[in-house]
Design an enzyme around this catalytic site. Structure first.
Site, PDB file in Angstrom:
ATOM      1  N   GLY A  97       0.783  -1.236   0.000  1.00 45.16           N
ATOM      2  CA  GLY A  97       0.000   0.000   0.000  1.00 45.16           C
ATOM      3  C   GLY A  97       0.811   1.281   0.000  1.00 45.16           C
ATOM      4  N   LYS A 103       9.137   9.669  -7.177  1.00 46.33           N
ATOM      5  CA  LYS A 103       9.557   8.268  -7.050  1.00 46.33           C
ATOM      6  C   LYS A 103      10.861   8.137  -7.821  1.00 46.33           C
ATOM      7  CE  LYS A 103       8.360   3.486  -7.218  1.00 46.33           C
ATOM      8  NZ  LYS A 103       7.451   2.568  -6.547  1.00 46.33           N
ATOM      9  N   GLY A 139       9.659   4.927  -2.079  1.00 53.21           N
ATOM     10  CA  GLY A 139      10.701   3.947  -2.368  1.00 53.21           C
ATOM     11  C   GLY A 139      10.210   2.854  -3.310  1.00 53.21           C
ATOM     12  N   ALA A 140      11.095   1.914  -3.618  1.00 57.64           N
ATOM     13  CA  ALA A 140      10.752   0.757  -4.458  1.00 57.64           C
ATOM     14  C   ALA A 140      10.824  -0.488  -3.578  1.00 57.64           C
ATOM     15  CB  ALA A 140      11.736   0.646  -5.622  1.00 57.64           C
ATOM     16  N   GLY A 141       9.697  -1.192  -3.424  1.00 62.73           N
ATOM     17  CA  GLY A 141       9.700  -2.393  -2.579  1.00 62.73           C
ATOM     18  C   GLY A 141      10.059  -2.053  -1.142  1.00 62.73           C
TER      19      GLY A 141
END
Length: 204
Positions: A16, A34, A102-104
Site C-alpha cells: 500500500g 519516485k 521507495g521501491a519495494g
C-alpha cells in the site's frame, strides 16, 4: 510550516505504499517523487498518485530511473543495459514539502552494492507501511529496527483489514508513533484519498 521530506517505504511489495504516498501528498499538498520505477511505465506510480490527488499545488517530479521490467531495480536496470548510480539520484529542488516513494522494501538492491536504504537521507522522516500477512510482524520489526538503528525519525501506517494482535505487538515492540490505518477500501479515488488526508494531517 517548516518544509518536511517524507520517505515512504514498505515491509515488502504490494503493501500500500502508493496509496499512502497519495494520501500524504494530498494531506500536505506536497510534491511527489519516485526516484526508481521498475516496470508498468504506462501506469507508473507517479501517474497513479497524480490521479488520486485533488489539490493544485502538488508537483509530480520525473523518475530518475524509469526501468522497463517489473523486477528488483538492480535486475531491471541490467536488462535495460544500465547500472543505477546513486550519485545521479538527487531530490528535486522545491520549496514545498516532498513525498518520496521507495521501491519495494528497504533492502531491495539498486545495484551490486547499494539498496533503497542508501537513498534515504538523515533528515528524511520515514513512514513504514505495514500490512498484515503471515510473517508481517517479523518484516515490520526488521524494517523499523533497521531504520531506528540508523537514527531515522520513523512512524508507521497500517494498511488493510485490522488485525489487533498483530498491530498491538508491533506498537509495543517498536514504540514508534502510529499515524493511522487505511482500511481495505472497495476502491480508492480522489474523495477517499482526501478523507484519509484530512484524518492523518494532524499526525504528520
Amino acid at each position: 510550516m517548516k518544509q518536511k521530506t517524507f520517505f515512504i517505504t514498505g515491509i515488502g511489495t504490494d503493501v500500500g505504499k502508493t496509496i499512502v504516498s497519495a494520501i500524504i501528498t494530498e494531506a500536505l499538498e506536497a510534491d511527489y517523487w519516485k526516484p526508481v520505477q521498475a516496470g508498468d511505465l504506462d501506469n507508473c506510480d507517479t501517474k497513479k498518485v497524480q490521479r488520486l490527488v485533488s489539490n493544485f499545488k502538488s508537483v509530480f517530479h520525473p523518475n530518475t530511473y524509469a526501468l522497463h521490467t517489473p523486477m528488483s531495480p538492480h535486475a531491471a536496470a541490467e536488462i535495460d543495459g544500465i547500472a543505477i548510480d546513486l550519485k545521479t539520484i538527487k531530490a528535486p529542488q522545491t520549496q514545498n514539502h516532498l513525498i518520496i516513494e521507495g521501491a519495494g522494501g528497504l533492502l531491495v538492491p539498486l545495484n551490486n552494492e547499494q539498496t533503497v536504504l542508501d537513498i534515504i537521507k538523515p533528515h528524511y522522516k520515514v513512514i513504514v507501511v505495514s500490512r498484515h500477512y503471515l510473517g508481517s510482524i517479523n518484516h515490520t520489526l526488521l524494517t523499523v529496527n533497521t531504520l531506528k538503528e540508523k537514527g531515522f525519525d520513523v512512524s508507521i501506517i497500517f494498511s488493510g483489514n485490522e488485525h489487533p494482535t498483530t498491530e498491538a505487538i508491533i506498537k509495543k515492540m517498536t514504540n514508534i508513533p502510529v499515524i493511522g490505518r487505511i482500511e481495505e477500501e472497495p476502491y480508492f479515488d480522489k474523495n477517499v484519498v482526501r478523507e484519509y488526508a484530512e484524518k492523518f494531517k494532524d499526525s504528520l
